[in-house]
Design an enzyme around this catalytic site. Structure first.
Site, PDB file in Angstrom:
ATOM      1  N   VAL A 106       3.237   2.592  -5.869  1.00 37.49           N
ATOM      2  CA  VAL A 106       3.811   1.250  -5.762  1.00 37.49           C
ATOM      3  C   VAL A 106       5.126   1.246  -6.525  1.00 37.49           C
ATOM      4  CG1 VAL A 106       3.463  -1.201  -6.123  1.00 37.49           C
ATOM      5  CG2 VAL A 106       1.488   0.290  -5.730  1.00 37.49           C
ATOM      6  N   GLY A 130      -1.624   5.508  -7.443  1.00 38.75           N
ATOM      7  CA  GLY A 130      -3.070   5.591  -7.311  1.00 38.75           C
ATOM      8  C   GLY A 130      -3.437   6.616  -6.278  1.00 38.75           C
ATOM      9  N   GLY A 131      -4.710   6.572  -5.917  1.00 41.40           N
ATOM     10  CA  GLY A 131      -5.201   7.588  -4.988  1.00 41.40           C
ATOM     11  C   GLY A 131      -4.548   7.510  -3.625  1.00 41.40           C
ATOM     12  N   MET A 132      -4.223   6.300  -3.200  1.00 42.14           N
ATOM     13  CA  MET A 132      -3.716   6.134  -1.843  1.00 42.14           C
ATOM     14  C   MET A 132      -2.204   6.299  -1.765  1.00 42.14           C
ATOM     15  SD  MET A 132      -6.046   5.734   0.313  1.00 42.14           S
ATOM     16  CE  MET A 132      -5.036   5.169   1.672  1.00 42.14           C
ATOM     17  N   GLY A 133      -1.509   5.945  -2.828  1.00 38.29           N
ATOM     18  CA  GLY A 133      -0.053   6.006  -2.714  1.00 38.29           C
ATOM     19  C   GLY A 133       0.595   5.492  -3.982  1.00 38.29           C
ATOM     20  N   GLY A 142       3.326   1.809 -10.325  1.00 37.06           N
ATOM     21  CA  GLY A 142       2.020   2.435 -10.493  1.00 37.06           C
ATOM     22  C   GLY A 142       1.781   3.479  -9.422  1.00 37.06           C
ATOM     23  N   ASP A 155     -11.384  -3.026  -4.354  1.00 39.08           N
ATOM     24  CA  ASP A 155     -10.985  -2.380  -5.607  1.00 39.08           C
ATOM     25  C   ASP A 155     -10.561  -3.417  -6.616  1.00 39.08           C
ATOM     26  OD1 ASP A 155     -10.645  -0.252  -7.286  1.00 39.08           O
ATOM     27  OD2 ASP A 155      -8.609   0.196  -6.569  1.00 39.08           O
TER      28      ASP A 155
END
Lengths: 513, 479
Positions: free
Chosen positions: A34, A29-32, A27, A143
């Site tokens: 996976v 997302g905004g932060m990084g 996946g 989250d």
């Protein structure tokens, strides 16, 4: 369906991060991002690599690793255990957690609609337990949403709790103003940019349970601005949920964070009545989930494939109990075998998932208690509320004692004080006042079969009156084979206000309770 | 998106990657919380820990599931409660416990037997587990599983010893296995464990090279110990206590001769011999002249092994031998000198010992014997721990019983508390190194049981922590 959920690596992805060899993408997302990866020991793990732009902040790496240190203290029951953290070759920080094989709740609801009451209750309980563990470790998830709840064979698991997000401790926005998190699952205070406390996770729990039970998002669909406005200005539409979830979700989504129950409160509300007399909420939750977790049929169908595939991979463990392949508290499936739905290539990936799960061996729940010298407790404390009616009495001197019934070998044990004040037990209803239930074990540690001459067992109460055992009691055996044990209960009907004093089992065998 | 060719490629990667790569060197030094661990330290905080079994503890509402308590800093610190990965009522997890360094990190690991666990619906087949020590969070657990056999009680006894190349050898007693067609003849399963277990062999009295016959009711594997007792100096040997063996002559006999007199046997080189073993055995008559063997002596009820200054010492108890009084009991000590083979050394007693532990009493190799049924004044069965200093020394006149019977180290504080049901040394760097602290179990001390730290003649009791409903803490101890 792809059990690992991994998509292929993209050309710009590195082959490895630290000692972990990357296998696919789970996946972004905004932060990084996976990734699915394999650890040096062969175990499948999830590696989360923070986006390069965040890594430019000098302090970031230090704070990131400090927060990971906190996250490692979270008991991994119902969450993904944090295993490791480090810096990649280019200096980007990363963290490593267990890889949880299963279906994200978001995908489950998308494809198969709302959950049946059984799995719904399991999800509510598992997510509450995960939140309790996260909160007691001093963290806030920030989250919690259906995509972050994985329905695995062994229960719901909450992943991706807010490590990097925690670095921005009081705001949900980065320095560049980018929103961190997913709109529509936020508590009002989060939308307003106020301080985020564990109560925000509880709000998200309420929304999540409602979504899983109705198939509808409590705040509907829409763009970021629309959803944010709805969260601020209206109450969520929770639909109709089975008891007690409806009431709990309603309280959990109160606008005022102070009025919401804590995760611990949710856990106690959900397990009380399911497991009376449990030692602690964590143990009770384990027990309740073990008994009651019914994976949705599409999740459960993998079980037989997993077992068969395990034999394919590793003939030496052909006798392995399939339950042991699953990390965490396992349970025999209660769902009936459903129709097979396997893609042609799926069998190979199922085998891989089986190997992965087998390599990540079972986990025991660790409950930490304080000792004499002030060590800090890290896990959930046992509740102080008692469960039996009637005044609490000090157990008699023979409770928990190995009582010899003649010679060294045949031993009678009553491991706990009798449970009294019950209005019914099995088919027996109290006529005189209240039922007392005494649990016993008879054990033969000798080399020969030991005869046990039990006369009719009777209970002497604190006024000296005798009471015979009720019909629901387990009969004592006439003899016990070497090494064997017999377990049972004795049920007595006591008048009101009487307490058990002595259990007389046979001539010369008395147990002071 | 889900084209089969892509799936196959990813699958191939995963399958290939799932095999442990050769020469793996996990670079986890940054986050290895066990780096500062003490010699026998479960949680890596620098202090030595002990473990105590509580096999009748209730866990999460499951009566008798059993628990193991990790006593941090030998009972001076906090207590952690461990239970089986899937607790089940009546499994008796914690019936037996041992400690060893099994996986690659420096934290101490715990081996636990649960002999009444059901397996795949097979009642009381038993189970054993390795719980890997960890500084925080939930410990990883590896399960040792036998071929399930009803009522076999795999996990009744456990022993572990570290292997030179890493990992540990774990021996699990299965005394009620119906081996070789004989009911309750018993067996011992051997595993090599590092991160995961590998089954090596099952040894019975009918195994090639093992002296003796599998006879009904022997319960071979009641007590087990690993050590270096002879044969190849670099390979581990297995000592077996068989207290219910009948002394009845050669060949297979049932219920003849002296019943339940007991026996201690040694199987040499259990790893390299691979099914063709060398072995020795002693019954009480062969081991000592100190008492006359009779039925019910139960020689081999408990064993302990330790190494001291290059020699190996095995102690075995016969709690119910009759000396001046009935059931006065004795302990037999065997020694392996240098590269030689185990031989009887001396008898100690009289003491009706049901547990044994070698320990380092201030630079002197000593033996602690737990006598849980001994009275303390008027308090019946309060229990006594006796100490035999210099237990490794030859007696002045050969193998006669030392007259003094050892020194009373601690007495139980209340009637029927059974102090000494289990004893252990704490803090030895390996399973063969005697530690300097002594811990005794008193499983019937109050309703929960307790362990007692024995230090300078005083017994400091440590009750269980919260988290499980203890009933029997101290039924087994290790450190």
């Amino acid at each position: 369906m792809d059990p690992t959920g991994a998509e292929p690596l993209r050309p710009q992805d590195p082959p490895a991060v630290g000692p972990y060899r990357l296998l696919g993408r789970l996946g972004e997302g905004g932060m990084g991002t996976v990734y699915l990866a394999v650890a040096p020991g062969g175990r499948l793990v999830a590696v989360k690599v923070v986006k390069a732009q965040f890594a430019l902040d000098e302090d970031f790496a230090a704070r990131f690793h400090a927060e990971v240190g906190n996250a490692r203290r979270v008991a991994s029951f119902c969450t993904a255990q944090v295993l490791d953290n480090g810096d990649a070759a280019d200096g980007t920080p990363y963290m490593v957690t267990e890889y949880i094989a299963g279906t994200p709740l978001s995908r489950q609801i998308d494809r198969y609609g709302p959950l049946e009451p059984g799995p719904l209750h399991g999800v509510a309980l598992g997510v509450a337990a995960a939140l309790a563990a996260i909160h007691v470790a001093g963290l806030v998830h920030r989250d919690l949403k259906p995509a972050n709840v994985i329905l695995s064979l062994t229960g719901p698991r909450v992943i991706d709790f807010g490590i990097a997000r925690a670095l921005d401790t009081s705001h949900s926005f980065t320095q560049s103003g980018e929103l961190l998190g997913s709109p529509g699952w936020w508590a009002p205070e989060q939308v307003r940019g106020e301080e985020v406390t564990p109560a925000a996770d509880v709000f998200a729990w309420g929304c999540l349970v409602a979504y899983a039970g109705t198939g509808r998002h409590p705040f509907g669909r829409g763009d970021l601005v629309t959803l944010a406005a709805r969260v601020l200005n209206s109450r969520p539409d929770l639909g109709t949920l089975p008891a007690p979830l409806g009431e709990l979700a309603h309280r959990a989504t109160a606008s005022d964070p102070a009025r919401r129950p804590s995760a611990q409160d949710l856990l106690i509300a959900l397990v009380s009545g399911v497991v009376p007399g449990a030692a602690s909420p964590a143990a009770a939750a384990t027990e309740a989930l073990t008994r009651s977790w019914e994976p949705p049929p599409n999740v459960a169908e993998r079980r037989r494939d997993v077992a068969a595939a395990q034999t394919l991979i590793d003939p030496a463990s052909a006798a392995t109990d399939p339950r042991q392949l699953s990390p965490g508290a396992g349970t025999p499936p209660t769902a009936p075998p459903p129709a097979r739905r396997r893609s042609r290539g799926g069998r190979w990936l199922l085998a891989a998932a089986a190997v992965a799960v087998a390599l990540s061996v079972s986990v025991a729940v660790l409950v930490r208690a304080t000792g004499g010298a002030g060590r800090s407790a890290g896990a959930i404390r046992p509740p102080t509320a008692g469960t039996a009616a009637g005044p609490a009495a000090t157990p008699g001197p023979d409770v928990g004692r190995r009582i010899h019934t003649g010679g060294y070998d045949l031993q009678l044990i009553v491991p706990a004080a009798p449970r009294c004040g019950l209005t019914s037990y099995g088919a027996v209803t109290a006529r005189e006042g209240g039922l007392c239930v005494v649990t016993w074990t008879l054990l033969n540690l000798g080399g020969d079969e030991a005869a046990f001459a039990a006369s009719s067992p009777r209970l002497v109460d604190d006024r000296g009156a005798d009471h015979p055992a009720e019909a629901a009691s387990t009969a004592f055996p006439d003899a016990v084979a070497p090494g064997a044990r017999a377990d049972g209960v004795l049920v007595f009907d006591l008048p009101p206000g009487r307490r058990p004093a002595t259990l007389v089992v046979a001539r010369g065998v008395e147990v002071r309770l | 998106m889900r084209r089969p060719s892509v799936l196959a490629a990813v699958a191939a990667l995963i399958l290939f990657a799932a095999l442990p790569p050769a020469g793996a060197s996990p670079a986890l030094a940054r986050t290895d919380g066990c780096a500062g661990a003490g010699a026998a330290d479960f949680d890596g905080d620098g202090t030595d820990d002990a473990v105590a079994g509580d096999p009748f503890a209730g866990v999460g509402g499951l009566a008798g599931a059993g628990a193991v308590h990790v006593l941090l800093d030998a009972g001076r610190g906090g207590v952690l409660a461990l239970h089986a990965p899937v607790p089940s009522a009546g499994a008796a997890f914690g019936w037996s416990v041992r400690t060893a360094h099994v996986d690659a990190d420096r934290c101490l690991d715990v081996i636990v037997g649960a002999p009444y666990a059901d397996q795949d619906g097979t009642r009381d087949a038993g189970a054993a587990y390795v719980v890997f020590g960890t500084p925080s969070g939930t410990p990883r657990v590896a399960a040792l599983r036998p071929d399930p056999e009803r009522d076999a009680h795999f996990g009744w006894s456990v022993a572990a010893a570290e292997l030179g190349e890493g990992g540990a050898l774990v021996a699990v007693g299965v005394p009620h296995a119906d081996s070789d067609g004989e009911r309750d003849s018993g067996a011992i399963d051997l595993f090599r464990v590092r991160e995961t277990p590998e089954r090596l062999a099952r040894i019975t009295q009918d195994s090639d090279g093992v002296i003796g016959n599998s006879e009904a009711g022997d319960m071979y594997g009641w007590a087990v110990a690993l050590g270096r007792l002879g044969g190849r100096p670099d390979d581990l040997d297995l000592a077996v206590g068989v207290p219910y063996e009948n002394d009845d002559g050669a060949g297979r006999q049932v219920d003849t001769g002296r019943i339940d007199a007991g026996m201690v046997g040694v199987v040499f080189d259990v790893i390299t011999a691979r099914g063709h073993y060398g072995s020795v055995k002693w019954d009480l008559r062969q081991a000592t002249d100190a008492v006359r063997e009779s039925s019910g002596d139960r020689f081999g009820y408990a064993l302990d092994y330790a190494e001291w200054k290059g020699d190996g010492y095995l102690a075995a108890t016969a709690p119910l031998t009759d000396g001046d009084t009935k059931d006065s009991g004795l302990v037999q000590v065997f020694v392996r000198r240098g590269a030689g083979q185990l031989a009887p050394l001396r008898a100690l007693g009289p003491v009706s010992a049901w547990s044994l532990a070698w320990w380092d009493a201030g630079g002197v190799l000593s033996l602690a014997a737990g006598a849980p049924y001994a009275p303390s004044g008027p308090a019946r069965e309060a229990g006594v721990v006796r100490a035999f200093a210099d237990a490794g020394q030859s007696a002045a006149n050969g193998q006669l019983v030392a007259g003094s019977g050892g020194r009373q180290l601690a007495v139980g504080s209340a009637a029927y508390e059974h102090l000494g049901a289990a004893v252990t040394d704490v803090g030895g760097a390996t399973p063969f190194t005697p530690g300097r602290t002594l811990l005794a179990g008193a499983p019937d001390h109050g309703p929960t049981g307790a362990v007692a730290l024995l230090d300078g003649g005083r017994a400091t009791y440590r009750p269980p922590g919260t988290g499980v409903s203890s009933a029997d803490l101290g039924a087994a101890v290790a450190g």
